[in-house]
Each structure stands twice: as C-alpha cells, then as structure tokens.
Design a protein around this motif. Structure first.
Motif, PDB file in Angstrom:
ATOM      1  N   SER B  46       0.824  -1.213   0.000  1.00 32.30           N
ATOM      2  CA  SER B  46       0.000   0.000   0.000  1.00 32.30           C
ATOM      3  C   SER B  46       0.863   1.270   0.000  1.00 32.30           C
ATOM      4  O   SER B  46       0.352   2.365  -0.197  1.00 32.30           O
ATOM      5  CB  SER B  46      -0.940  -0.003   1.199  1.00 32.30           C
ATOM      6  OG  SER B  46      -0.177   0.059   2.388  1.00 32.30           O
ATOM      7  N   PHE B  48       2.939   1.905  -2.271  1.00 30.49           N
ATOM      8  CA  PHE B  48       3.149   2.284  -3.677  1.00 30.49           C
ATOM      9  C   PHE B  48       2.447   3.590  -4.039  1.00 30.49           C
ATOM     10  O   PHE B  48       3.029   4.448  -4.698  1.00 30.49           O
ATOM     11  CB  PHE B  48       2.632   1.176  -4.610  1.00 30.49           C
ATOM     12  CG  PHE B  48       3.720   0.223  -5.034  1.00 30.49           C
ATOM     13  CD1 PHE B  48       4.830   0.673  -5.721  1.00 30.49           C
ATOM     14  CD2 PHE B  48       3.629  -1.131  -4.735  1.00 30.49           C
ATOM     15  CE1 PHE B  48       5.831  -0.201  -6.125  1.00 30.49           C
ATOM     16  CE2 PHE B  48       4.629  -2.013  -5.124  1.00 30.49           C
ATOM     17  CZ  PHE B  48       5.738  -1.550  -5.815  1.00 30.49           C
ATOM     18  N   SER B  49       1.193   3.705  -3.610  1.00 28.81           N
ATOM     19  CA  SER B  49       0.428   4.854  -4.088  1.00 28.81           C
ATOM     20  C   SER B  49       1.074   6.156  -3.624  1.00 28.81           C
ATOM     21  O   SER B  49       1.175   7.115  -4.394  1.00 28.81           O
ATOM     22  CB  SER B  49      -1.032   4.754  -3.657  1.00 28.81           C
ATOM     23  OG  SER B  49      -1.193   5.312  -2.388  1.00 28.81           O
ATOM     24  N   ALA B  50       1.563   6.188  -2.368  1.00 29.28           N
ATOM     25  CA  ALA B  50       2.190   7.425  -1.883  1.00 29.28           C
ATOM     26  C   ALA B  50       3.499   7.690  -2.621  1.00 29.28           C
ATOM     27  O   ALA B  50       3.775   8.822  -3.032  1.00 29.28           O
ATOM     28  CB  ALA B  50       2.444   7.333  -0.385  1.00 29.28           C
ATOM     29  N   THR B  51       4.309   6.631  -2.811  1.00 38.32           N
ATOM     30  CA  THR B  51       5.581   6.817  -3.512  1.00 38.32           C
ATOM     31  C   THR B  51       5.345   7.339  -4.931  1.00 38.32           C
ATOM     32  O   THR B  51       6.032   8.252  -5.394  1.00 38.32           O
ATOM     33  CB  THR B  51       6.350   5.481  -3.573  1.00 38.32           C
ATOM     34  OG1 THR B  51       6.775   5.159  -2.253  1.00 38.32           O
ATOM     35  CG2 THR B  51       7.569   5.588  -4.467  1.00 38.32           C
ATOM     36  N   ILE B  52       4.345   6.768  -5.608  1.00 34.81           N
ATOM     37  CA  ILE B  52       4.079   7.178  -6.981  1.00 34.81           C
ATOM     38  C   ILE B  52       3.543   8.614  -7.042  1.00 34.81           C
ATOM     39  O   ILE B  52       4.007   9.433  -7.842  1.00 34.81           O
ATOM     40  CB  ILE B  52       3.104   6.178  -7.659  1.00 34.81           C
ATOM     41  CG1 ILE B  52       3.827   4.831  -7.862  1.00 34.81           C
ATOM     42  CG2 ILE B  52       2.622   6.717  -8.999  1.00 34.81           C
ATOM     43  CD1 ILE B  52       2.921   3.698  -8.284  1.00 34.81           C
ATOM     44  N   GLN B  53       2.597   8.913  -6.152  1.00 31.30           N
ATOM     45  CA  GLN B  53       2.048  10.286  -6.134  1.00 31.30           C
ATOM     46  C   GLN B  53       3.138  11.308  -5.856  1.00 31.30           C
ATOM     47  O   GLN B  53       3.242  12.349  -6.522  1.00 31.30           O
ATOM     48  CB  GLN B  53       0.982  10.414  -5.043  1.00 31.30           C
ATOM     49  CG  GLN B  53      -0.349   9.811  -5.412  1.00 31.30           C
ATOM     50  CD  GLN B  53      -1.326   9.920  -4.246  1.00 31.30           C
ATOM     51  OE1 GLN B  53      -1.351  10.920  -3.541  1.00 31.30           O
ATOM     52  NE2 GLN B  53      -2.118   8.882  -4.031  1.00 31.30           N
ATOM     53  N   GLU B 205       5.158   6.123   2.815  1.00 33.12           N
ATOM     54  CA  GLU B 205       5.412   5.552   1.489  1.00 33.12           C
ATOM     55  C   GLU B 205       6.125   4.208   1.648  1.00 33.12           C
ATOM     56  O   GLU B 205       6.162   3.646   2.746  1.00 33.12           O
ATOM     57  CB  GLU B 205       6.146   6.537   0.589  1.00 33.12           C
ATOM     58  CG  GLU B 205       7.240   7.341   1.214  1.00 33.12           C
ATOM     59  CD  GLU B 205       8.385   6.500   1.661  1.00 33.12           C
ATOM     60  OE1 GLU B 205       8.468   6.207   2.880  1.00 33.12           O
ATOM     61  OE2 GLU B 205       9.191   6.096   0.805  1.00 33.12           O
TER      62      GLU B 205
END
Lengths: 245, 256
Positions: B46, B48-53, B205
C-alpha cells in the motif's frame, strides 16, 4: 539613387583576430553587389554585420537610413527590411516547408494563417517547388532546401537580400537551380549583397564586384573591369586560382 | 528486457540458496498464505500509491521549475545569468536529507515569523524538497538540450523577425524537446529512489511502511529485500517507458 546600405569605417575583432579592418562600402537601392575573396577574408562577417548577427565594434552601419545600434528597436526594424540566406540553409527541420515560410509572417508580421499561406504558395511557385509544401526539409535535396530558404526569406517581403555563400554547401549539380532563382530575383530589381565564389553568376548579375582579403576591401569595380583587368596583384592571383578550372 | 530478466533470475537463485540454510531467512513475515504475512504484504504494497504520487508531483514541479531556472541561465547578460547559475550550484551542493529536514522543520518557523500560518505536512514537504533538489539537475538537462541546437537555427529565426521569446517557443524548444525528454524521464528514476527519504519526515510511502513492519516483526532482511524488489519493479517499468520514448523520438528525428 537612394542609398540602401551605408557601411563606414567598420572594424570588428574576434578576440585578438581582426576580422574587419576599416571597411567602407555604400550600395544604392536596386544595386547588386557581389563580394568574393579567400576564406577568412571577412566577407561573411561583413554581410552578417549588416543585419547584426555579428556586432561591429567600430564605425557605423546604416540600412535604409536607420543606424544599427544596441537598441533592439533599430535591430528589429532593420531585420524586418533585410532578408538573409545562409550557406547551411538553416531551415527549421521540425516544421513543414509551408510552415517554415509562414512562421515569420504570422508571428512577426501578424498576418493571418490564410494570408500567410497564400503568400507562401506564391513564393513556392516562384522558386519552382510548390509540390513540396507539406514535406519536412529533411526530405528535400540540398538545392530544394536552399530554394525554400530563399522563399522563406522573401515571405517577409524584404527590401534587401543578403546571401552568405548560398551555393557553397550544395552538390555541383544543384548549384544552378539555386543560382537561377537568385538571378530571377536580381532581374526583378531586388537590392542584394551576395558572397559567392560562383564567378559566372557574378559576371551575370553583379553591378559591382568587391574583393576582400584579411578583413579589408582590396578592390572594387564593375564586373567587366574587375574580371578583365584587375588592378591589384592579390586580386589577380585570386581570380587566376578560382577561374583556372 | 533480457538483461532485466537475467538479473531477476540471478537474485531468485541467490535467495532460494540462502533460504535453504535454516534460520537465515524467515519468509513467513511476508508469506501471503498466512494471515499475518498477508497483512504485512498488503501493508507494504500500500506504500506504492504514496511513492508514486510523491514522485509524479515532484517530477511535475521539477520540470517546470527547471525550465524557469534554465532559461535565464543561458542569457548573454551576466546579471541575468548569475541568479540561475547560483541557484543550480547551491541546490546541487545541498544533500537531500538535510534539505528535507530544513523544509519540513525549518521552513514553517520562517513562514510563521512572516505571519503566514502555512502548515507543511509530510507529503507536501517531501514534494517540495524533491522538486527543488531535482530542479537543479533538470535545469542542466534543459540547458544541454537547448544548447545542442545549432546556432544557425536561432540566427535564421532572428532574420525572419522573430523575437527571442518566439524563437525559443517556435524554433528552439520544439527541437530541443526531443533531446531533453529522454534524460528528463531518466531523472524521474532518480526522484522515485530519492522519495524514500520522505520516510524520515513521516510520509507513509514504501520505505516508511517497510520500516514499520521491521520494527514490529524484527525481520529486516526479508522486509528490506521485499522493499528493494518493490523499487526495482517500479524503476524497471519506468526505464522501459524511457526506452520506448527514446525509440519513438529517435525514429522521428531520422532525417533532420
């Protein structure tokens, strides 16, 4: 006759190298001046000074009465009257031929795209390549590219045209198609300054020949006198070398 | 693609070799067939979404900021050039971690003293830090791309009466972009990796999530190995995209 370009005592240095040494040259409206000379003689630099691609450090240059100064307004005023054709064509490779022609008129002159296109097509006919309008320059031959470059310049409706060795980068069989276009232009009365080694062409169009060496104007005269009885040794030698073959 | 595949195979052989020694590896912490392992894996993923954003936003601002910095940096006027060059030299010299602390803990103090009550949360603190830190490099990429365009192009544009802004907008940038985009996309990989530093200011992240699992399970080897693969997959996807982009740009440029 009205004066087109007035160059007075102009000097220019690149570092320690004196590229132009106290050059003076005045041309009148409608006159065709051909400049020749060995490489490094300052002929290209002189032509580039006329529309301020190079900045002269001494003397004055006036184009149609406007003096070239550091003010942007005088530079842009002169550039709007003076067209230039380069040895390396310098077409914009990411634009089509038509876009190359209309970029200046639409952005600098504020013409509508429709009017600019109309003007561009007329000029493409004049340089005899209307069928290439939608191609990218990279797909054209050198001769065609240079004709596009001439048309691009004419699209701004300049009063004076400068040619900086327009055929030196071309394959031999393409030289005449470009020279023909320039001769047509000359016959229509365009004022021009041409730097070239094409002496047959020079004989045909020049009202006046200028020979430069080491940043100075060595000899100047009517083509007939210039070619048949050059006054200086250096000019004689130069002409012998390039007319030999 | 083959090269990437070989690296993966090699790593898997290495890991399975290790796990045959009893006690060295304890994969149960991320074994999705058990309830605890499944929860851990989902928790780790989970991130991933913060790292990508974080990476995307930082890259976006860095691309804009880089251009704003690069353009005056190429002026012929020394005083116009100076601030841009100073910014680039300065930002390149500051390590990311101290900069992140400075922005997250220090900047609010300055803002407050100016009467601005703008809180900086971990997310925006990290985005701003990454964007600023990266912008010095993007600026240099822009400069290299723009300066690689032959000077005859600028001269031709001038002789048909274009202003220097129009020359940049219609002649130089459209050509330079082909040379700028691939290295810019490569720089994005750098941002993705550097985004791990956001964990130290509390951003949830990939890195932070891994740390938290490690703290509760005392299994750093397995969790950090998993983390490395998470980054690896992300970076492999981006580098494939970069390669695709390079091919596309290259074929477009084929004939001048």
């Amino acid at each position: 006759m009205t004066t087109a370009i007035e160059i007075k005592n102009v000097s220019k240095w690149f570092g320690d190298f004196k590229a132009l040494d106290d050059v003076s040259l005045t041309t009148s409206q409608g006159e065709k001046v051909v400049i020749c000379g060995p490489s490094g003689s300052g002929k290209s630099t002189l032509v580039r000074c006329i529309n301020r691609l190079e900045i002269h450090q001494k003397g004055t240059i006036k184009v149609r009465g406007i003096e070239l100064t550091d003010h942007d307004s005088s530079v842009s005023e002169i550039r709007s009257e003076v067209g230039m054709v380069f040895q390396q064509f310098n077409l914009f490779p990411h634009l089509t031929v038509l876009q190359n022609l209309t970029l200046g008129p639409t952005k600098a002159l504020g013409l509508s795209q429709k009017d600019a296109n109309e003007r561009a097509f007329k000029l493409l006919e004049r340089v005899r390549i209307p069928e290439q309008a939608n191609k990218k320059p990279g797909h054209l031959s050198g001769g065609q590219q240079q004709r596009v470059a001439i048309a691009r310049s004419l699209c701004m409706e300049p009063k004076i045209m400068l040619f900086d060795e327009p055929t030196s980068a071309l394959d031999p069989e393409m030289i005449s198609e470009v020279l023909d276009v320039i001769v047509d232009l000359a016959n229509e009365g365009m004022t021009m300054v041409v730097v070239t080694h094409e002496m047959g062409f020079a004989r045909k169009v020049a009202d006046r020949m200028v020979f430069m060496d080491e940043g100075k104007i060595i000899e100047m005269g009517k083509p007939k006198d210039f070619f048949d009885s050059p006054k200086t040794e250096r000019c004689k030698l130069f002409l012998n070398q390039i007319l030999q073959h | 693609m083959k090269k990437h595949f070989l690296i993966l195979v090699f790593l898997l052989i290495f890991l399975s070799g290790c796990s045959s020694q009893p006690g060295a590896w304890g994969w149960y912490v991320i074994d999705p067939t058990t309830k605890g392992g499944y929860n851990n894996v989902m928790f780790l993923l989970s991130g991933f979404s913060a790292t990508i954003q974080l990476s995307l936003l930082a890259a976006f601002f860095s691309i804009i900021l880089g251009l704003v910095v690069a353009l005056p940096g190429m002026s012929s006027n020394y005083w116009v050039r100076l601030p841009s060059r100073t910014y680039i030299e300065f930002i390149r010299a500051v390590p990311l971690l101290p900069m992140m602390f400075w922005i997250f803990y220090g900047l609010p103090v300055i803002l407050k003293s100016m009467g601005l009550n703008i809180p900086i949360d971990p997310f925006w603190g990290a985005v701003v830090t990454l964007a600023i830190s990266d912008s010095a490099f993007t600026a240099e990429i822009y400069r290299a791309g723009i300066q690689s365009i032959h000077k005859g192009q600028r001269e031709a544009a001038q002789t048909i009466g274009l202003t220097s802004f129009q020359t940049m907008r219609y002649v130089i940038l459209p050509q330079a972009i082909k040379r700028i985009l691939p290295p810019l996309a490569n720089q994005f990989i750098y941002i993705v990796k550097m985004s791990a530093f956001a964990s130290v200011i509390g951003m949830q992240e990939l890195m932070r999530r891994a740390n938290e699992v490690v703290v509760s399970e005392y299994r750093p080897l397995e969790v950090y190995t998993f983390l490395i693969f998470e980054y690896l997959i992300l970076v492999l996807i981006i580098s494939q995209a970069v390669r695709w982009l390079e091919r596309k740009m290259g074929s477009d440029e084929s004939r001048g």
